[in-house]
Every structure is written in C-alpha cells, then in structure tokens.
Design an enzyme around this catalytic site. Structure first.
Site, PDB file in Angstrom:
ATOM      1  N   VAL A  78      -8.606  -1.755  -2.227  1.00  0.00           N
ATOM      2  CA  VAL A  78      -9.665  -2.712  -2.540  1.00  0.00           C
ATOM      3  C   VAL A  78      -9.271  -4.073  -1.967  1.00  0.00           C
ATOM      4  O   VAL A  78      -8.145  -4.525  -2.155  1.00  0.00           O
ATOM      5  CB  VAL A  78      -9.857  -2.852  -4.072  1.00  0.00           C
ATOM      6  N   ALA A 123      -5.863  -8.263  -2.405  1.00  0.00           N
ATOM      7  CA  ALA A 123      -6.133  -6.843  -2.191  1.00  0.00           C
ATOM      8  C   ALA A 123      -5.182  -6.026  -3.066  1.00  0.00           C
ATOM      9  O   ALA A 123      -4.223  -6.565  -3.618  1.00  0.00           O
ATOM     10  CB  ALA A 123      -5.936  -6.490  -0.722  1.00  0.00           C
ATOM     11  N   LYS A 124      -5.443  -4.774  -3.214  1.00  0.00           N
ATOM     12  CA  LYS A 124      -4.523  -3.864  -3.904  1.00  0.00           C
ATOM     13  C   LYS A 124      -4.934  -2.449  -3.579  1.00  0.00           C
ATOM     14  O   LYS A 124      -6.106  -2.168  -3.316  1.00  0.00           O
ATOM     15  CB  LYS A 124      -4.595  -4.072  -5.427  1.00  0.00           C
ATOM     16  N   GLY A 125      -3.972  -1.554  -3.609  1.00  0.00           N
ATOM     17  CA  GLY A 125      -4.304  -0.160  -3.371  1.00  0.00           C
ATOM     18  C   GLY A 125      -3.220   0.735  -3.934  1.00  0.00           C
ATOM     19  O   GLY A 125      -2.269   0.265  -4.557  1.00  0.00           O
TER      20      GLY A 125
END
Ligand code: NAD
Length: 434
Positions: A78, A123-125
């Site tokens: 994301v 962001a992060k994932g």
C-alpha cells in the site's frame, strides 16, 4: 555483516496475539486525521483525499516449498501518500499481515516521514506468512516472487521498501538483487536497511536508538531538566531498546532498569550498560546480571523514574496500568505502545507522552540517508550520518513542540498536526491532476 533472522524459539514477533483486541487500525488513522483537522480547519474537499490510500495492491505469491508442494501466500503493498516524494515503508512477514493493517501502517509512515521532514510519502507491505516456520530457501523464494509481483510498483523514485517485523537486512539483499536482475543493472536505491556491503548506511542499525537519545534530551531540556543524571527505565532490549540504553548511558543518563520478553532487571543506582551489553551478548539474557534485582515486566513500567521508554511492542501502556505510572515523561520507542484510553489517563495525570511518529523516527531518517548515498554513489562517514540525524531529529522535535504550545494540545496531537499540515500543503501546491 549480513544479519541473520531469528531462529525458531527466539522472540521475533512482538507477541503471538495482540496485547489488546483492537478495532480496525485504519479507524485509528481516520481519527488521527480528524484530530488534526479539528485544529487546522482545512477545506473539507482538500482533506477528503487524505482519508484514502493512494494505491492498495494484493498479489498472490505462489512458492514451491521444500516438501515439493506449491503454496500460495498473499502479499500486499500500500502506498498511502506520495505527494512529498516516493512511498517509503517496510515489508512485514507475519501470519496476521492483512490489507487494513498495511493501510494503517502506510499512513503512519506518511505521518512519520512528514514529521521528520524527509521527502518521502508513506507505504507498507508484506506477506502473510510465518518466517519462523520457513527455511531460508523458502523465505528467499517468497521474497523473490513477492518482489517480482510488485516490481512495476517499486523503485527508487516510486516506492522504497525497508525491513519491518519478520524481515531483515538479509531479506533486503534479496529484494535489491531481484529488482536489479529484472532491471538489468544494479539498483541499490530500491530498498533501504541493506547490509553495508550492498549500499547500506553506516549508523542505520542504531539510528532509532540514537534518535531516541536526541528526543529524550530535547524533551528534558524543555521541562528544565538535563539528561545527565535523569533516571530512565527501558522496556525491550532488542535493536531499539538496547541501543537507546547504551547511548543514553553514554550521554550521562542513569538507566536504572531494562527488560526483555523474559523479565526485567533493576539497579536503583544505575546499570553499568557496557558490562550489561557484554553480559547479554554472552548469555542471551538479562536475568542474573550481577548486582541487579529481578523484576517482572509489569513492575518496570511503574518504577519511580524521570523517563519511561517503551521499546518493545504495541499496547503496553493501557487503561489498566496508566494510573500507576510514576514517570513524568514517556518517550515512545516502540510503535503504538500507548493505547488511546491510556493516553487520556496520562494526559489527566499530566504525564507527557512524546509520540512514536516523532520519537522513533531516527530509523527512517537514516533510511533516507541510505537512499541519498545509494543514489549518488558516495558514502558518508558514520560521524556525518549521526550529525545529520541529530539535526533532523532536533528540528522535528522543535516543530512538534512549538505546535504543541501554539495550539495548546498534547504532543501526539501536535505531531499529527505537523504531519497533516505538511502533507496537505504539498497536495495543495501540486493541485489535483486531471
Ligand atoms: P526487536 O525484536 O529487536 O526487540 C524487541 C524487544 O522487546 C526484545 O528484547 C523482546 O524480548 C522485547 N519484548 C517483547 N515483548 C516484551 C514484553 N512484553 N516486555 C518486555 N520486553 C518485551 O524489535 P525492535 O526492532 O527493537 O523494535 C521494537 C519496537 O520499536 C517495535 O514496536 C518496532 O515496530 C519499533 N520500531 C523499530 C525501529 C527499528 O529501527 N528497529 C524503528 C521504529 C520503530
């Protein structure tokens, strides 16, 4: 040196189950935006887009397991915001990784990058998997396939991953290699938190602890105290806690207690940190450190100290224990260690909470420095990294403190205001495309 991941049985995850049953963490994000908006009174049309992540992606990650069978994992990435620069945020490997968590974590990265004023969005994932049950080969294949699936969506000018829970510099090396092989040239700037040999930055490993030192020092200064001689208790003795303890001790603070998942030790006259670090390296435990008393973890949080520094996991300071905390200042080393209910109790008791998105921002600041060094292919001395980190952290602290005084709000709200204001300013200057 390539850091290895924990072996089975070692504590890597902050806990098997969350410390509190939490509602959707993305609801917290929306609440934080509202808290900032209540002070900033922005145009509702300008605010609305900030309540939505820029991009949310779910990918299937099929992997041949060591037993010969194929298993399909779910991967996420994301990007919450990229108005101030490319997305920036970690890759998490944990069984509970899911889209709402990634949405919330990516928003918090956006706030953090804005508060410490680095040119990144958030962001992060991650991949829903349990790295403790995977062989090195399986972990590598998951990483390579996951990165292949999001290949078009990451890059040094697009979105730059980093380590998070369950991933390590070793995993970041595979990320860099997979991306570089597909591009056909070496691209170290696609990911940060890499081993030094692959373009990592000096000072990155201890950067979060060092940032906490600066923030603790600045907070004490603002309340007319000094670091030298101030009594500090630290929960967690991993990367963040142990480095913070060592650096605070080195700067003259009196670190009286530290803990890890197995318990806490206390020495009212101050722990000898160099000896304790050596003891911990040798024995792998705090228990039995000569001259210290054993405490249970809950008791550490209630000690009579000037500064309490939670650096373990989320949800540690709750409505159940906030009333008993004796520290006058809490500096959040961990992400989300204080529940919203505890926040209210602490505010009533006039305990100052220095929020995570400011206090533990040192790690992402040096990740930014790593990216800068990778992009111009010239590496700084560690001394220069540390000096530039100090400047960034002190500026961020001043911005939050001045906002806190200007609007007469608590530190956490002040940090959200700084973040939301900076992101909204960038969005408004850019305007709405097409
Ligand atoms: P880590 O895994 O290296 O260390 C965690 C430590 O907490 C370990 O010593 C563990 O034994 C201890 N612990 C776990 N449960 C505990 C409990 N109930 N009581 C006392 N100790 C307990 O993790 P880390 O990288 O040091 O991260 C710690 C926190 O800081 C996390 O919330 C993380 O998200 C946050 N953080 C880390 C960084 C970074 O650069 N590593 C940056 C920003 C924020």
């Amino acid at each position: 040196m390539v850091a290895t991941r924990p072996t089975r049985g070692q504590s890597m995850f902050k806990s098997g189950t969350p410390a509190r049953v939490h509602r959707n963490p993305f609801d917290d994000v929306l609440e934080q935006i509202d808290r900032a908006a209540a002070v900033l009174h922005p145009d509702p049309d300008a605010l609305e887009p900030l309540r939505h992540p820029r991009r949310q992606v779910i990918v299937s990650v099929p992997v041949k397991m060591d037993n010969g069978h194929l298993q399909v994992f779910e991967g996420y990435r994301v990007v919450y915001d990229n108005s101030r620069g490319p997305g920036k945020g970690g890759i998490r490997y944990h069984p509970d990784v899911n889209l709402d968590e990634c949405k919330a974590l990516s928003a918090w990265m956006a706030w953090k990058c804005a508060v410490v004023d680095i040119p990144f969005g958030g962001a992060k994932g991650g991949v829903a998997c349990d790295p403790l049950r995977l062989s090195d080969g399986e972990l590598e294949r998951i990483t390579r396939r996951y990165i292949s699936e999001i290949f078009d969506l990451i890059g040094p000018t697009v979105d730059i991953p980093a380590p998070d829970v369950g991933t390590s510099p070793r995993v970041m090396a595979w990320v860099m290699d997979t991306f570089s092989m597909k591009k056909g040239y070496v691209e170290p700037g696609v990911v940060t938190g890499k081993p030094i040999a692959l373009g990592g930055s000096g000072g990155r490993l201890e950067a979060t602890g060092r940032g906490l030192l600066f923030i603790t020092r600045e907070t004490l200064k603002r309340v007319g105290r000094q670091l030298e001689g101030s009594r500090v208790a630290i929960q967690g003795f991993g990367n963040v806690g142990s480095n913070a303890a060592r650096l605070l001790h080195g700067a003259g603070a009196c670190v009286v207690a530290v803990s890890d998942v197995s318990g806490a030790i206390y020495e009212p006259r101050g722990l000898d940190l160099p000896r304790l670090s050596a003891y911990y390296r040798e024995t792998g435990q705090l228990r039995g450190f000569p001259g210290s008393q054993l405490l249970d973890n809950a008791a550490l949080l209630r000690l009579p100290v000037d500064v309490l520094l939670p650096a373990a996991m989320e949800g540690q300071i709750t409505a159940d224990n906030a009333g008993e905390i004796q520290a006058k200042i809490i500096v959040e080393g961990a992400n989300g260690p204080t529940t919203p209910e505890a926040d209210e109790i602490l505010a009533r008791r006039q305990v100052m909470v220095v929020p995570d998105i400011l206090a533990n921002g040192g790690g992402v600041v040096v990740s930014y420095f790593e990216w800068v060094q990778d992009r111009y292919g010239y590496f700084w001395k560690e001394k220069d990294v540390n000096e530039r980190l100090e400047e960034k952290m002190v500026n961020a602290f001043d911005a939050v403190w001045n906002t806190k005084e200007k609007f007469e709000v608590d530190g956490r709200t002040a940090a959200y205001i700084v973040a939301v204001d900076r992101i909204m300013e960038a969005r408004s200057l850019r305007g709405l495309y097409a």
